[in-house]
Enzyme design. Structure first.
Site, PDB file in Angstrom:
ATOM      1  N   HIS A  29       1.238   1.201 -13.132  1.00  0.00           N
ATOM      2  CA  HIS A  29       2.020   0.000 -13.457  1.00  0.00           C
ATOM      3  C   HIS A  29       3.507   0.371 -13.534  1.00  0.00           C
ATOM      4  O   HIS A  29       3.868   1.372 -14.161  1.00  0.00           O
ATOM      5  CB  HIS A  29       1.551  -0.563 -14.809  1.00  0.00           C
ATOM      6  N   GLY A  60       0.779  -1.231   0.000  1.00  0.00           N
ATOM      7  CA  GLY A  60       0.000   0.000   0.000  1.00  0.00           C
ATOM      8  C   GLY A  60       0.810   1.281   0.000  1.00  0.00           C
ATOM      9  O   GLY A  60       0.325   2.324   0.444  1.00  0.00           O
ATOM     10  N   SER A  61       2.024   1.247  -0.530  1.00  0.00           N
ATOM     11  CA  SER A  61       2.801   2.497  -0.528  1.00  0.00           C
ATOM     12  C   SER A  61       2.173   3.529  -1.475  1.00  0.00           C
ATOM     13  O   SER A  61       2.224   4.734  -1.203  1.00  0.00           O
ATOM     14  CB  SER A  61       4.273   2.241  -0.880  1.00  0.00           C
TER      15      SER A  61
HETATM   16  C1  GRF Z   1       3.270  -0.793  -7.580  1.00  0.00           C
HETATM   17  O1  GRF Z   1       4.543  -0.961  -8.115  1.00  0.00           O
HETATM   18  C2  GRF Z   1       2.265  -0.597  -8.668  1.00  0.00           C
HETATM   19  O2  GRF Z   1       2.790   0.038  -9.776  1.00  0.00           O
HETATM   20  C3  GRF Z   1       1.878  -2.002  -9.015  1.00  0.00           C
HETATM   21  O3  GRF Z   1       1.864  -2.686  -7.801  1.00  0.00           O
HETATM   22  C4  GRF Z   1       2.783  -2.072  -6.897  1.00  0.00           C
HETATM   23  C5  GRF Z   1       2.068  -1.805  -5.616  1.00  0.00           C
HETATM   24  O4  GRF Z   1       2.932  -1.411  -4.600  1.00  0.00           O
HETATM   25  N1  GRF Z   1       0.623  -2.029  -9.719  1.00  0.00           N
HETATM   26  P1  GRF Z   1       2.366  -0.788  -3.251  1.00  0.00           P
HETATM   27  O5  GRF Z   1       1.489  -1.855  -2.597  1.00  0.00           O
HETATM   28  O6  GRF Z   1       1.585   0.444  -3.589  1.00  0.00           O
HETATM   29  O7  GRF Z   1       3.579  -0.494  -2.442  1.00  0.00           O
END
Ligand code: GRF
Length: 195
Positions: A108, A14-15
């Site tokens: 993405h 969830g960053s």
């Molecule tokens: C991110 O790299 C996003 O681009 C991809 O999944 C990852 C999620 O990371 N779709 P986080 O959970 O938001 O840290």
């Protein structure tokens, strides 16, 4: 400023959800987090930000359509207008796409159409590219194939570890996603006013 009611969908740490929540002056109110992984790190973040979380187990439904119909009811019940996918590791089906047509976007970690699907950072790293990046796009029924809204390149330097590339990509993601949301909803609000 009237804020757009939004849902975030996330399955991971969830960053990006956090970056959206911490961004200043976004014209959205995140009223719901949809998570399909019980125990995912993003759930603690939702609690910290006071966002209601709905945790679903898609496998427990008889079909994808049945799962999405329940999601749609939940989203409509919360008055959600836009959906932001932030690490939601599932293909959105026709039910949900139809219910929120043109109002679901995704981030993405590659320069699409290069390296769609899972582990885009690892794919790019293994391929030995000197530039990868980040894409924000509308979703369609394919895997990371919808119309592109914004892209930003990220350099891969000789000797980088995959972790270093990942961190560089995440820094861009956390800036780009809120920036795109801000711009997109400004344009949408403007269009609505002209009706
Ligand atoms: C991110 O790299 C996003 O681009 C991809 O999944 C990852 C999620 O990371 N779709 P986080 O959970 O938001 O840290």
């Amino acid at each position: 400023m009237k804020k757009v009611r939004a849902a975030a969908f996330a399955s991971g740490t969830g960053s990006n959800f956090q970056a959206i929540m911490e961004a200043e002056g976004l014209p959205i109110e995140v009223v719901l987090l949809v998570c399909d992984k019980p125990g995912a790190g993003v759930l603690e973040k939702a609690e910290r930000f006071g966002v209601n979380a709905s945790v679903f187990e898609p496998k427990s439904y008889e079909s994808k359509s049945a799962y999405e119909q329940e999601l749609i009811a939940e989203l409509n019940g919360a008055g959600v207008e836009w959906i932001f996918l932030a690490g939601y590791m599932r293909i959105v089906g026709p039910d949900l796409l139809g219910a929120f047509e043109g109002r679901i976007i995704n981030i993405h970690p590659s320069l699409l159409p290069a390296f769609p699907g899972k582990d885009a950072i690892g794919q790019a790293y293994q391929a030995g590219v000197d530039t990868t990046g980040v894409t924000v796009h509308f979703i369609d029924e394919g895997i990371d194939t919808g119309p592109i809204i914004a892209q930003e390149p990220v350099a891969v330097f000789p000797g980088d570890t995959e972790q270093q590339v990942k961190e560089r990509i995440q820094q861009v993601e956390h800036r780009l996603y809120p920036q795109v949301i801000r711009q997109l909803l400004k344009e949408t609000t403007y269009e609505d006013k002209t009706k």
